[in-house]
Write a protein that holds these residues in place. Sequence first.
Motif, PDB file in Angstrom:
ATOM      1  N   GLN A 304      27.951 -24.293  27.180  1.00 61.37           N
ATOM      2  CA  GLN A 304      26.690 -23.558  27.114  1.00 61.37           C
ATOM      3  C   GLN A 304      26.946 -22.277  26.327  1.00 61.37           C
ATOM      4  OE1 GLN A 304      24.091 -25.078  28.449  1.00 61.37           O
ATOM      5  NE2 GLN A 304      25.239 -26.616  29.628  1.00 61.37           N
ATOM      6  N   ASN A 305      25.872 -21.597  25.945  1.00 57.04           N
ATOM      7  CA  ASN A 305      26.012 -20.306  25.287  1.00 57.04           C
ATOM      8  C   ASN A 305      26.279 -19.262  26.369  1.00 57.04           C
ATOM      9  OD1 ASN A 305      25.404 -17.700  24.117  1.00 57.04           O
ATOM     10  ND2 ASN A 305      24.453 -18.792  22.404  1.00 57.04           N
ATOM     11  N   ASN A 306      27.476 -18.704  26.363  1.00 56.68           N
ATOM     12  CA  ASN A 306      27.872 -17.777  27.426  1.00 56.68           C
ATOM     13  C   ASN A 306      26.994 -16.533  27.459  1.00 56.68           C
ATOM     14  OD1 ASN A 306      29.980 -17.621  29.513  1.00 56.68           O
ATOM     15  ND2 ASN A 306      30.521 -15.694  28.520  1.00 56.68           N
ATOM     16  N   ASN A 307      26.492 -16.110  26.303  1.00 55.66           N
ATOM     17  CA  ASN A 307      25.619 -14.940  26.258  1.00 55.66           C
ATOM     18  C   ASN A 307      24.245 -15.232  26.866  1.00 55.66           C
ATOM     19  OD1 ASN A 307      27.425 -13.143  25.135  1.00 55.66           O
ATOM     20  ND2 ASN A 307      26.888 -13.663  23.036  1.00 55.66           N
ATOM     21  N   PHE A 308      23.820 -16.487  26.816  1.00 60.03           N
ATOM     22  CA  PHE A 308      22.578 -16.872  27.490  1.00 60.03           C
ATOM     23  C   PHE A 308      22.730 -16.650  28.989  1.00 60.03           C
ATOM     24  CE2 PHE A 308      19.695 -19.856  29.554  1.00 60.03           C
ATOM     25  CZ  PHE A 308      18.531 -19.689  28.832  1.00 60.03           C
ATOM     26  N   LEU A 309      23.884 -17.055  29.518  1.00 65.73           N
ATOM     27  CA  LEU A 309      24.174 -16.838  30.934  1.00 65.73           C
ATOM     28  C   LEU A 309      24.252 -15.348  31.241  1.00 65.73           C
ATOM     29  CD1 LEU A 309      25.051 -17.753  33.763  1.00 65.73           C
ATOM     30  CD2 LEU A 309      27.398 -17.943  32.877  1.00 65.73           C
ATOM     31  N   TYR A 310      24.894 -14.584  30.368  1.00 61.28           N
ATOM     32  CA  TYR A 310      25.021 -13.136  30.566  1.00 61.28           C
ATOM     33  C   TYR A 310      23.652 -12.473  30.656  1.00 61.28           C
ATOM     34  CZ  TYR A 310      25.699  -8.226  29.263  1.00 61.28           C
ATOM     35  OH  TYR A 310      25.655  -6.865  29.226  1.00 61.28           O
ATOM     36  N   TYR A 311      22.770 -12.800  29.716  1.00 60.82           N
ATOM     37  CA  TYR A 311      21.445 -12.188  29.722  1.00 60.82           C
ATOM     38  C   TYR A 311      20.655 -12.591  30.962  1.00 60.82           C
ATOM     39  CZ  TYR A 311      21.832 -10.352  24.947  1.00 60.82           C
ATOM     40  OH  TYR A 311      22.202  -9.642  23.848  1.00 60.82           O
ATOM     41  N   TYR A 312      20.836 -13.829  31.414  1.00 56.38           N
ATOM     42  CA  TYR A 312      20.131 -14.255  32.620  1.00 56.38           C
ATOM     43  C   TYR A 312      20.606 -13.463  33.833  1.00 56.38           C
ATOM     44  CZ  TYR A 312      18.192 -17.224  36.270  1.00 56.38           C
ATOM     45  OH  TYR A 312      17.502 -17.677  37.374  1.00 56.38           O
ATOM     46  N   LEU A 313      21.908 -13.284  33.935  1.00 58.50           N
ATOM     47  CA  LEU A 313      22.461 -12.568  35.087  1.00 58.50           C
ATOM     48  C   LEU A 313      22.084 -11.081  35.081  1.00 58.50           C
ATOM     49  CD1 LEU A 313      26.029 -14.162  35.359  1.00 58.50           C
ATOM     50  CD2 LEU A 313      24.072 -14.547  36.849  1.00 58.50           C
ATOM     51  N   LEU A 314      21.781 -10.531  33.910  1.00 55.87           N
ATOM     52  CA  LEU A 314      21.350  -9.131  33.832  1.00 55.87           C
ATOM     53  C   LEU A 314      20.132  -8.860  34.716  1.00 55.87           C
ATOM     54  CD1 LEU A 314      21.556  -7.892  30.119  1.00 55.87           C
ATOM     55  CD2 LEU A 314      22.757  -6.962  32.092  1.00 55.87           C
ATOM     56  N   GLY A 315      19.288  -9.880  34.858  1.00 52.00           N
ATOM     57  CA  GLY A 315      18.059  -9.695  35.621  1.00 52.00           C
ATOM     58  C   GLY A 315      18.150 -10.106  37.079  1.00 52.00           C
ATOM     59  N   LEU A 344      17.763 -23.840  32.291  1.00 50.35           N
ATOM     60  CA  LEU A 344      18.706 -24.085  31.198  1.00 50.35           C
ATOM     61  C   LEU A 344      18.073 -24.951  30.111  1.00 50.35           C
ATOM     62  CD1 LEU A 344      21.680 -23.143  30.970  1.00 50.35           C
ATOM     63  CD2 LEU A 344      22.349 -25.455  31.614  1.00 50.35           C
ATOM     64  N   PRO A 345      17.753 -24.354  28.972  1.00 51.28           N
ATOM     65  CA  PRO A 345      17.278 -25.154  27.839  1.00 51.28           C
ATOM     66  C   PRO A 345      18.454 -25.836  27.131  1.00 51.28           C
ATOM     67  CG  PRO A 345      17.330 -22.844  27.249  1.00 51.28           C
ATOM     68  CD  PRO A 345      17.782 -22.930  28.676  1.00 51.28           C
ATOM     69  N   PRO A 346      18.160 -26.722  26.186  1.00 57.20           N
ATOM     70  CA  PRO A 346      19.250 -27.305  25.383  1.00 57.20           C
ATOM     71  C   PRO A 346      20.022 -26.208  24.659  1.00 57.20           C
ATOM     72  CG  PRO A 346      17.202 -28.507  25.037  1.00 57.20           C
ATOM     73  CD  PRO A 346      16.850 -27.294  25.829  1.00 57.20           C
ATOM     74  N   LEU A 347      21.261 -26.494  24.293  1.00 60.91           N
ATOM     75  CA  LEU A 347      22.124 -25.490  23.675  1.00 60.91           C
ATOM     76  C   LEU A 347      21.509 -24.904  22.411  1.00 60.91           C
ATOM     77  CD1 LEU A 347      24.796 -23.987  23.658  1.00 60.91           C
ATOM     78  CD2 LEU A 347      25.826 -25.935  22.445  1.00 60.91           C
ATOM     79  N   SER A 348      20.824 -25.744  21.620  1.00 64.08           N
ATOM     80  CA  SER A 348      20.221 -25.242  20.377  1.00 64.08           C
ATOM     81  C   SER A 348      19.177 -24.166  20.676  1.00 64.08           C
ATOM     82  CB  SER A 348      19.589 -26.392  19.593  1.00 64.08           C
ATOM     83  OG  SER A 348      18.592 -27.040  20.382  1.00 64.08           O
ATOM     84  N   GLU A 349      18.393 -24.374  21.743  1.00 60.61           N
ATOM     85  CA  GLU A 349      17.395 -23.377  22.118  1.00 60.61           C
ATOM     86  C   GLU A 349      18.057 -22.136  22.725  1.00 60.61           C
ATOM     87  OE1 GLU A 349      14.006 -24.604  24.355  1.00 60.61           O
ATOM     88  OE2 GLU A 349      13.708 -26.438  23.172  1.00 60.61           O
ATOM     89  N   GLN A 350      19.116 -22.347  23.481  1.00 56.57           N
ATOM     90  CA  GLN A 350      19.864 -21.203  24.010  1.00 56.57           C
ATOM     91  C   GLN A 350      20.308 -20.289  22.865  1.00 56.57           C
ATOM     92  OE1 GLN A 350      23.098 -22.099  26.743  1.00 56.57           O
ATOM     93  NE2 GLN A 350      22.075 -23.989  27.400  1.00 56.57           N
ATOM     94  N   ASN A 351      20.824 -20.911  21.812  1.00 52.97           N
ATOM     95  CA  ASN A 351      21.315 -20.136  20.670  1.00 52.97           C
ATOM     96  C   ASN A 351      20.191 -19.331  20.015  1.00 52.97           C
ATOM     97  OD1 ASN A 351      23.842 -21.246  21.092  1.00 52.97           O
ATOM     98  ND2 ASN A 351      23.581 -22.870  19.564  1.00 52.97           N
ATOM     99  N   LEU A 352      19.008 -19.967  19.877  1.00 56.75           N
ATOM    100  CA  LEU A 352      17.864 -19.275  19.281  1.00 56.75           C
ATOM    101  C   LEU A 352      17.404 -18.110  20.155  1.00 56.75           C
ATOM    102  CD1 LEU A 352      15.744 -22.332  18.040  1.00 56.75           C
ATOM    103  CD2 LEU A 352      16.979 -20.697  16.612  1.00 56.75           C
ATOM    104  N   ILE A 353      17.358 -18.355  21.462  1.00 56.85           N
ATOM    105  CA  ILE A 353      16.902 -17.316  22.394  1.00 56.85           C
ATOM    106  C   ILE A 353      17.876 -16.143  22.393  1.00 56.85           C
ATOM    107  CG2 ILE A 353      16.553 -16.799  24.841  1.00 56.85           C
ATOM    108  CD1 ILE A 353      15.435 -19.693  25.100  1.00 56.85           C
ATOM    109  N   VAL A 354      19.166 -16.432  22.437  1.00 54.51           N
ATOM    110  CA  VAL A 354      20.168 -15.368  22.431  1.00 54.51           C
ATOM    111  C   VAL A 354      20.081 -14.563  21.141  1.00 54.51           C
ATOM    112  CG1 VAL A 354      22.644 -14.899  22.279  1.00 54.51           C
ATOM    113  CG2 VAL A 354      21.770 -16.448  24.041  1.00 54.51           C
ATOM    114  N   ALA A 355      19.914 -15.242  20.013  1.00 55.30           N
ATOM    115  CA  ALA A 355      19.810 -14.542  18.727  1.00 55.30           C
ATOM    116  C   ALA A 355      18.603 -13.601  18.711  1.00 55.30           C
ATOM    117  CB  ALA A 355      19.711 -15.552  17.590  1.00 55.30           C
ATOM    118  N   GLU A 356      17.477 -14.044  19.300  1.00 57.93           N
ATOM    119  CA  GLU A 356      16.279 -13.201  19.321  1.00 57.93           C
ATOM    120  C   GLU A 356      16.455 -12.025  20.274  1.00 57.93           C
ATOM    121  OE1 GLU A 356      12.449 -11.834  18.379  1.00 57.93           O
ATOM    122  OE2 GLU A 356      13.896 -13.135  17.348  1.00 57.93           O
TER     123      GLU A 356
END
Length: 398
Positions: A304-315, A344-356
Amino acid sequence: MMNKIPKGWEVKKLGEIFNIVTGKTPSKKIREYFNGNIPFVKPSDLDLSDYIENSEDTLTQDGFKKAPFIPKNSVLVSCIGNLGKKAILKQNGSCNQQINAILPNSNFDMKFVFYYIDIIKPWMKQSASATTISILNKSRFEQMPFIYPNLVEQKAIADKLDDSFAKIENAITNLINAKENLKLYKQSVLKSAFNGDLLPNTSPTHWEVKKLGEICEITMGQSPKGENVFENSQSLNGLEFHQGKICFTDKFISKSKFITSDIRKIAEVGSILLCVRAPVGVINLTERKIAIGRGLCALKANNQNNNFLYYYLLGLKQYFESKATGSTFSAITLNIVKNCEIPLPPLSEQNLIVAEIDRRFAIVDKTLNLIDKSIQNAKNLKQSILKKAFSGELRSEI
């Protein structure tokens, strides 16, 4: 302190002009002395605003008889510990022994005296006794050089400073409010991201809900036994190597320590550190390999995108706090962390969300840095205006 006395100004010792009173605390063994309606000022009450009308501690009439009488409009100055904290007393009251009171004199503007304390702070520090705690006793305080113009000019200078400082403080307040709004905006970005509303091409309808234990490697920290396994560091903030040894941290706020013997509880580079003991729910990302104590756990997402997990845990700080138990200190267990759910979205969407999120946060953080610089510039401006005021340079403006 100014190097040259402005033309037409005079200089005398503070004790030659004003009566100085050192505070005193009535016996705390007598409860009837306290919790009345008469202000009893401590250094912690000073510097909160220009004027003190109410204080944290108060005296009864009986307690007031056991303390020095300080009339209203006196300038109170802390002379033990944090030297030079100040305020003007708005009503008759008293103060403790850490404060010297400059009693009002009808020939002097007390707001001018109040502002003068900021200029004379270097003299206070140099004149204080060289002990563990800085102390400027009454006799030395009375030797303070007091440089002043006539009463009319004193009032004009005080009024000019009042006006200038009010505008600066208003600007600082607006900047602080802007900072808070930007922090709220970051929270709203995270909320939108995990509701599926951040990007037009992402939809939560096909997202899965997983438990952290299903998608992460989770390592609970463990503190080594014995102080001899540690080597202390002065300023490395818990995230660096030290002569080939592994940095150790138990909480983000702790001093840096380094393991000098083997330990298995290692968080790899890029791991998410979660506080599982007070303060529960605080998170950080590791930049280096780091050994963790039992106050922390490390999470690293698998596939998974580890930064997606990081941003989720921030909240999730409030969520983890609600799950914490313990009488001595709050804590959460490994099972609570493992069973925490994440959309948890697919990895491709995780990457887009993290980038935004990264893009928006970068803009916000840049703006926050500019605001911090502006706040510091405003504070520096106050000091610049003070220096001008007490060097006679404001005469053309008043």
